[in-house]
Design a protein around this motif. Sequence first.
Motif, mmCIF file in Angstrom:
data_model
loop_
_atom_site.group_PDB
_atom_site.id
_atom_site.type_symbol
_atom_site.label_atom_id
_atom_site.label_comp_id
_atom_site.label_asym_id
_atom_site.label_seq_id
_atom_site.Cartn_x
_atom_site.Cartn_y
_atom_site.Cartn_z
ATOM 1 N N ALA A 534 -7.355 10.445 0.851
ATOM 2 C CA ALA A 534 -6.981 9.920 -0.334
ATOM 3 C C ALA A 534 -5.651 11.357 -0.759
ATOM 4 O O ALA A 534 -5.719 12.091 0.375
ATOM 5 N N ILE A 535 -5.045 10.576 -1.241
ATOM 6 C CA ILE A 535 -3.661 11.666 -1.715
ATOM 7 C C ILE A 535 -4.207 11.874 -3.346
ATOM 8 O O ILE A 535 -4.684 11.129 -4.123
ATOM 9 N N ARG A 536 -3.149 13.021 -3.988
ATOM 10 C CA ARG A 536 -2.693 13.252 -5.309
ATOM 11 C C ARG A 536 -1.815 12.918 -5.899
ATOM 12 O O ARG A 536 -0.713 13.957 -5.250
ATOM 13 N N ALA A 537 -1.659 12.342 -6.773
ATOM 14 C CA ALA A 537 -0.219 11.664 -7.000
ATOM 15 C C ALA A 537 -0.787 10.714 -8.973
ATOM 16 O O ALA A 537 -1.281 10.425 -8.595
ATOM 17 N N GLY A 637 5.494 15.774 -3.421
ATOM 18 C CA GLY A 637 4.997 16.447 -1.796
ATOM 19 C C GLY A 637 5.479 16.452 -0.991
ATOM 20 O O GLY A 637 4.862 16.895 0.035
ATOM 21 N N GLY A 638 6.156 14.537 -1.388
ATOM 22 C CA GLY A 638 5.754 14.762 0.308
ATOM 23 C C GLY A 638 7.126 14.551 1.179
ATOM 24 O O GLY A 638 8.159 15.042 0.068
ATOM 25 N N TYR A 655 5.573 10.106 3.748
ATOM 26 C CA TYR A 655 4.904 10.373 3.919
ATOM 27 C C TYR A 655 4.317 11.306 2.966
ATOM 28 O O TYR A 655 4.687 12.015 2.302
ATOM 29 N N LEU A 656 2.404 11.195 2.423
ATOM 30 C CA LEU A 656 2.509 11.870 0.797
ATOM 31 C C LEU A 656 1.004 12.816 1.726
ATOM 32 O O LEU A 656 0.370 12.505 2.588
#
Length: 800
Positions: A534-537, A637-638, A655-656
């Motif tokens: 998972a990512i935060r976006a 943040g990537g 890249y995240l």
Amino acid sequence: MPPRATFPQSSAIDQEQLIALLDSTRELLAILSPQGIVRFTNPSFCRVLGHTTEELVGKSIVSLFHPGDADGVREWLGELSETGRGSLGHRWRLQCKDGGWRWFDGLARDCTNLPGIEGVVVSFQDVTDLHRMEAERQVISEIVHALNQTANLDELLHGIHQALKKVVEAENCFVALHEKGADAFTFPFFADQVDSAPAPQKVGRSCTAYVFRTGSPMLIPQSEFDRLAAEGEVELVGSPSPSWLGVPLKTPTATIGVLVVQHYQNENAYDARDLEFLSSVGGHIALAIERRRSEDGLRKNEEMFRLLFSYNPLPTWVIDKETRRFLEVNDAALRQYGYSLNEFKGMTALHLRPEEDRAKYLDLMKQIPSDGLYRGNWKHRRKDGKVIQVEIISHELEYEGRPVRLVVAQDLSERHLLEQQLRQSQKMEAVGRLAGGVAHDFNNLLMVIKGHTELLLKALPPTEQYSRKIEQIDRAADRASALTRQLLAFSRLQVLQPHVMNLNEVVEEMGRLLPRLIGEDIELVIRSADDLGAIRADASQMEQVIMNLAVNARDAMPDGGRLLIETSNADLDGNYNAIHPIVRQGSYVLLAVSDSGTGMDAETQAHIFEPFFTTKPQGKGTGLGLATVYGIVKQSGGFIWVYSEVGRGTCFKIYLPRVDQQVEQLSAVRALSEAPRGTGTILLAEDEQDVREVTREFLESGGYTVIEARDGAEALKKVEHHESSIDLLITDMVMPGMTGQELTARLKQSRPEIRVLYMSGYSERAAADAARGDSSMRLLAKPFSRWALLRAIHEILKSV
């Protein structure tokens, strides 16, 4: 004086003369029966051992010998009587009347056939001092041998202890070493019949500490301990022992510890000779310990050097000073140059130089300064034939007994790449700040334009001839607003609504929309990792990223081709960080978008993320597509990298940061056809007069009472004179004199219940985070519509 000995009747010699002769000899003489019973002893026998003739006569001679020698004595006497041999000689221990033991060389003669004697004549010569001297010499020899043969300190001290027991009572023995930094004793060796090995302890006032402080060997029986304790010099540590002996362990430069032996039963266990002997042994032990410490330190230094050498990320090697042959090569050099370790060790430093540089290298090596330090730039040839520019730093040192050079090489092409990346990053930051400032001022203008067009459209009937022209102004303002949003995306100042999400969901949704956008002549391939983290976006921003990259790829494939979108998990380590220093090591989700298009040269790649840079014909692009992608990725943040070759296509890798959280399910917001109306009092703080006026009209059209202020100071004054309640503060985030956040903080001191709605031409991250973390605060980006403003007010006030 012992009573005068009597001698059996003899017809051969005068008894008085014989007794006088026996009294004058220093040897211990006795006549035994064939069974070993004492029949006669001379005065020396009684004088040396302390027994009287009456105590000895009639007893078995075996009772005088050490229990460990008793069986041997019996065999000695038995063998003498059985064989009839003239004499037998041995070394024995005989016990004195006071309980002590002395060493004697014994000689026996069978005289059973001699008239007047008719027994066994034994003589003993006191060799106690000689035996002690021989034992001490042997013990010192064993200790010196152990020093040269034993590398391990524990084994060395154990061997020394076994040797000491041959001379002194050393069943209870320990070594205390002093640690300067902690001013404490450690105990590398401790053998004791009563106490257990202690933990490291402060020096204190024990007998051991007293010997260490004075630097003098000490024999401390109970009476001496009592005297020293009364003077405050020592105190009892551990179990009491009536006989205690300690000697300092001295090197030529310092006292490093104490050697101690003690006896728990016999207060006469040690004497001055024991003290002297242990003092001499202590010097050997001290030198041995110091030597082992030095060797351990050297070994640790060698191990540290080996670790630093092996794991140095830069190519490093050791070459023979005379032959230039490689002796040691680290892993980084193997990777950099492509040779194996065996190949390197079959080469010299000349093999790395191109042919034209070899003579220059040999000449320069002859001119190295006397301090042995050299630094310079050279060309090196790798195994694959590629020539690289490197910076060399070398030092002269000794390795395995021969002069060598330690060389560290750094590929300058990597440094140039890093410098280029840093300059590009700094340039993008500067352009981003410029773009953000332009967008802020532009959004205030657009706010006025769009606000008034919306008010005019609402005031004029739809059939009015000017309505269409106003709509055209509004649409143009929308396009201008879209451009500013792209500028804000590039400068990382746009308002995001991030949540924990699975990027595959966005990719799959875009996979259904992109075919119509890129055309039928382009094959779309999607490869999604099933176990994607998972990512935060912001989902809408991720859609924008994929959309912009897909459009870019479509334009690079005018004759058709292949567009590949991939997702996967990626763990970036130190090796990746060494090439891309601005990338932090860690776990990431990778989004890769690749095309088979025309590709880009290095010059184009250096500018693709700059706003308004485009290779498309005039009127075909704004140059903000990739700039927007860059800003969104950075604000999320990537990191983004591009790989491209002319004629071979392009690949963008994003890249995240991966997060270990549960994916959030977002609920859809129901759109309202009409802006909600309300009642209440609103404090409006905005330094731009035109923006303030259009915002006031929006609010009043929604049914609200408005208190206007042109800055924070005026807002506080008006609140001070306003006695009734104020339901909401609407403030610009950036105002002269006082920011919107400072105004909010001061206002909440007197009206803590007030709700807050921020307005901004761009989003400051701190304010955006504050707005997300406090339900009483919201953030509205300019330019906003009347509907968006009234809807936001409705939501924030209904949560009261």
